[in-house]
Scaffold this active site. Sequence first.
Site, PDB file in Angstrom:
ATOM      1  N   GLU A   1       0.817  -1.218   0.000  1.00  0.00           N
ATOM      2  CA  GLU A   1       0.000   0.000   0.000  1.00  0.00           C
ATOM      3  C   GLU A   1       0.847   1.263   0.000  1.00  0.00           C
ATOM      4  O   GLU A   1       1.932   1.289   0.600  1.00  0.00           O
ATOM      5  CB  GLU A   1      -0.882   0.016   1.254  1.00  0.00           C
ATOM      6  CG  GLU A   1      -1.847  -1.139   1.302  1.00  0.00           C
ATOM      7  CD  GLU A   1      -2.475  -1.359   2.671  1.00  0.00           C
ATOM      8  OE1 GLU A   1      -3.631  -1.755   2.728  1.00  0.00           O
ATOM      9  OE2 GLU A   1      -1.780  -1.154   3.680  1.00  0.00           O
TER      10      GLU A   1
ATOM     11  N   ASP B   1      -7.510  -4.990   8.634  1.00  0.00           N
ATOM     12  CA  ASP B   1      -7.201  -3.740   7.943  1.00  0.00           C
ATOM     13  C   ASP B   1      -7.116  -3.924   6.429  1.00  0.00           C
ATOM     14  O   ASP B   1      -6.391  -3.224   5.740  1.00  0.00           O
ATOM     15  CB  ASP B   1      -5.887  -3.123   8.490  1.00  0.00           C
ATOM     16  CG  ASP B   1      -4.708  -4.068   8.374  1.00  0.00           C
ATOM     17  OD1 ASP B   1      -4.889  -5.211   7.891  1.00  0.00           O
ATOM     18  OD2 ASP B   1      -3.588  -3.679   8.752  1.00  0.00           O
TER      19      ASP B   1
HETATM   20  P1  NAD Z   1       2.363 -10.267  13.722  1.00  0.00           P
HETATM   21  O1  NAD Z   1       2.251 -11.274  12.637  1.00  0.00           O
HETATM   22  O2  NAD Z   1       3.697  -9.937  14.274  1.00  0.00           O
HETATM   23  O3  NAD Z   1       1.438 -10.722  14.968  1.00  0.00           O
HETATM   24  C1  NAD Z   1       0.138 -11.198  14.825  1.00  0.00           C
HETATM   25  C2  NAD Z   1      -0.159 -12.193  15.944  1.00  0.00           C
HETATM   26  O4  NAD Z   1      -1.538 -12.602  15.855  1.00  0.00           O
HETATM   27  C3  NAD Z   1       0.677 -13.486  15.833  1.00  0.00           C
HETATM   28  O5  NAD Z   1       1.422 -13.666  17.028  1.00  0.00           O
HETATM   29  C4  NAD Z   1      -0.386 -14.580  15.644  1.00  0.00           C
HETATM   30  O6  NAD Z   1      -0.042 -15.803  16.268  1.00  0.00           O
HETATM   31  C5  NAD Z   1      -1.602 -13.943  16.300  1.00  0.00           C
HETATM   32  N1  NAD Z   1      -2.882 -14.529  15.910  1.00  0.00           N
HETATM   33  C6  NAD Z   1      -3.288 -14.907  14.661  1.00  0.00           C
HETATM   34  N2  NAD Z   1      -4.552 -15.415  14.746  1.00  0.00           N
HETATM   35  C7  NAD Z   1      -4.933 -15.315  16.045  1.00  0.00           C
HETATM   36  C8  NAD Z   1      -6.128 -15.646  16.757  1.00  0.00           C
HETATM   37  N3  NAD Z   1      -7.175 -16.209  16.136  1.00  0.00           N
HETATM   38  N4  NAD Z   1      -6.196 -15.376  18.089  1.00  0.00           N
HETATM   39  C9  NAD Z   1      -5.143 -14.836  18.738  1.00  0.00           C
HETATM   40  N5  NAD Z   1      -3.974 -14.505  18.119  1.00  0.00           N
HETATM   41  C10 NAD Z   1      -3.884 -14.743  16.790  1.00  0.00           C
HETATM   42  O7  NAD Z   1       1.628  -8.955  13.174  1.00  0.00           O
HETATM   43  P2  NAD Z   1       1.694  -7.470  13.742  1.00  0.00           P
HETATM   44  O8  NAD Z   1       2.758  -6.697  13.074  1.00  0.00           O
HETATM   45  O9  NAD Z   1       1.633  -7.496  15.230  1.00  0.00           O
HETATM   46  O10 NAD Z   1       0.324  -6.926  13.129  1.00  0.00           O
HETATM   47  C11 NAD Z   1      -0.903  -7.482  13.549  1.00  0.00           C
HETATM   48  C12 NAD Z   1      -1.999  -7.012  12.622  1.00  0.00           C
HETATM   49  O11 NAD Z   1      -2.172  -5.600  12.773  1.00  0.00           O
HETATM   50  C13 NAD Z   1      -1.716  -7.250  11.145  1.00  0.00           C
HETATM   51  O12 NAD Z   1      -2.886  -7.772  10.549  1.00  0.00           O
HETATM   52  C14 NAD Z   1      -1.401  -5.880  10.591  1.00  0.00           C
HETATM   53  O13 NAD Z   1      -1.782  -5.761   9.241  1.00  0.00           O
HETATM   54  C15 NAD Z   1      -2.244  -5.007  11.499  1.00  0.00           C
HETATM   55  N6  NAD Z   1      -1.753  -3.643  11.644  1.00  0.00           N
HETATM   56  C16 NAD Z   1      -2.670  -2.660  11.679  1.00  0.00           C
HETATM   57  C17 NAD Z   1      -2.257  -1.358  11.828  1.00  0.00           C
HETATM   58  C18 NAD Z   1      -3.275  -0.274  11.913  1.00  0.00           C
HETATM   59  O14 NAD Z   1      -2.905   0.898  11.807  1.00  0.00           O
HETATM   60  N7  NAD Z   1      -4.523  -0.567  12.126  1.00  0.00           N
HETATM   61  C19 NAD Z   1      -0.890  -1.048  11.911  1.00  0.00           C
HETATM   62  C20 NAD Z   1       0.025  -2.089  11.915  1.00  0.00           C
HETATM   63  C21 NAD Z   1      -0.423  -3.394  11.768  1.00  0.00           C
END
Ligand code: NAD
Length: 348
Positions: free
Chosen positions: A62, A233
């Site tokens: 993005e 997201d």
């Molecule tokens: P990451 O991959 O480091 O961590 C995600 C965690 O979620 C992992 O530890 C995984 O085991 C866990 N997980 C997956 N399914 C699960 C479930 N059903 N129950 C509990 N835990 C579960 O990712 P991250 O960098 O921490 O990002 C997390 C999410 O946040 C991503 O989808 C990313 O796109 C999103 N994000 C959003 C924003 C925003 O501004 N809204 C900013 C950054 C990241």
Amino acid sequence: MAADTNTVPFVSVENMMRLVLDIGVEEAIAGIAECIEEDFRRWPLFDKTPRVASHSAEGVIELMPTSDGIDYGFKYVNGHPKNTKEGLQTVVAFGLLSSVETGYPVLMTEMTVLTALRTAAMSAVATKYLAPKGAKCLAMIGNGAQSEFQALALKRICGIDTVRLYDTDKGATEKCARNLANTGLAVIPCDSAQDAMNGAGIITTCTADKKNATILSDNMIGAGVHINGIGGDCPGKTELHRDILLRSDIFVEYPPQTRIEGEIQQLEADHPVTELWEVMTGAKPGRTNENQITLFDGVGFAIEDFSALRWLRDQIATSDRYILLDVIADPDDPRDLYGMVQREKDRM
Ligand code: NAD
């Protein structure tokens, strides 16, 4: 900062880490949160567009641009949930700030660490305006890369003292608990999302899976809580059961983007939502009663990255945590770009 017209300050990952450690993680998040609040209060001034997304089977890439008429900023960011299995991060980012007057870049930077700081700052700002009074306990569902930043932001800005952790991967919860030890937070690893909800007035979901997941189901959510749903997201990537949305008052960043990417993609296109900036200016109410469920359906919007970029520009004005990159071609005669290339022969 001593940039001339042909060099641009660049903050590498190493310099970003050192800068954040110089300042302190919580202090850095608080500084970015202040910039976000300032920018949300002048929301109408900004150029706004849903981010430009290139989707693939595995993820999304993005571009997130905006401008306040004086500065222009953009971020390049990806989201690839399958990456962690290959030892890669789900989210990596970099970006720049430039002058609207000249179009010249004034700052280039890594934004993977900066995104974690700004996403945490954004959740904390939303929580500050929407959470029930006196909420001290956070349920943090998803204990990956963003999670510690999220917990520390709520500690610094909203005064939580306890975090209950849950992740489907126990190793992620153990990592998060380890990293949050000695931060002043009571850290409680939990065996299920339901268990994590126990006594939590604030719930943050930050999981990564490229599907319409049900991280939280309706029966887990009691009256009066505030939810930050920030992991969903992307189109087809949500975390909350639709019934929770129907019981909640929903607050968003920029509706045209959130309707495509947020939890509310599960609802009708005209389902009422409140823009958070209007709560900050006092134009619209936030939480109005103690039984209300408030949901910040956060997807991450370009203005938050702009706020983080201008915060960073201010930091490096008094710090040497950057290098200068030779990015701008700068011929003595601006129209003699060809001559400048030819003259370089004499210096090779
Ligand atoms: P990451 O991959 O480091 O961590 C995600 C965690 O979620 C992992 O530890 C995984 O085991 C866990 N997980 C997956 N399914 C699960 C479930 N059903 N129950 C509990 N835990 C579960 O990712 P991250 O960098 O921490 O990002 C997390 C999410 O946040 C991503 O989808 C990313 O796109 C999103 N994000 C959003 C924003 C925003 O501004 N809204 C900013 C950054 C990241």
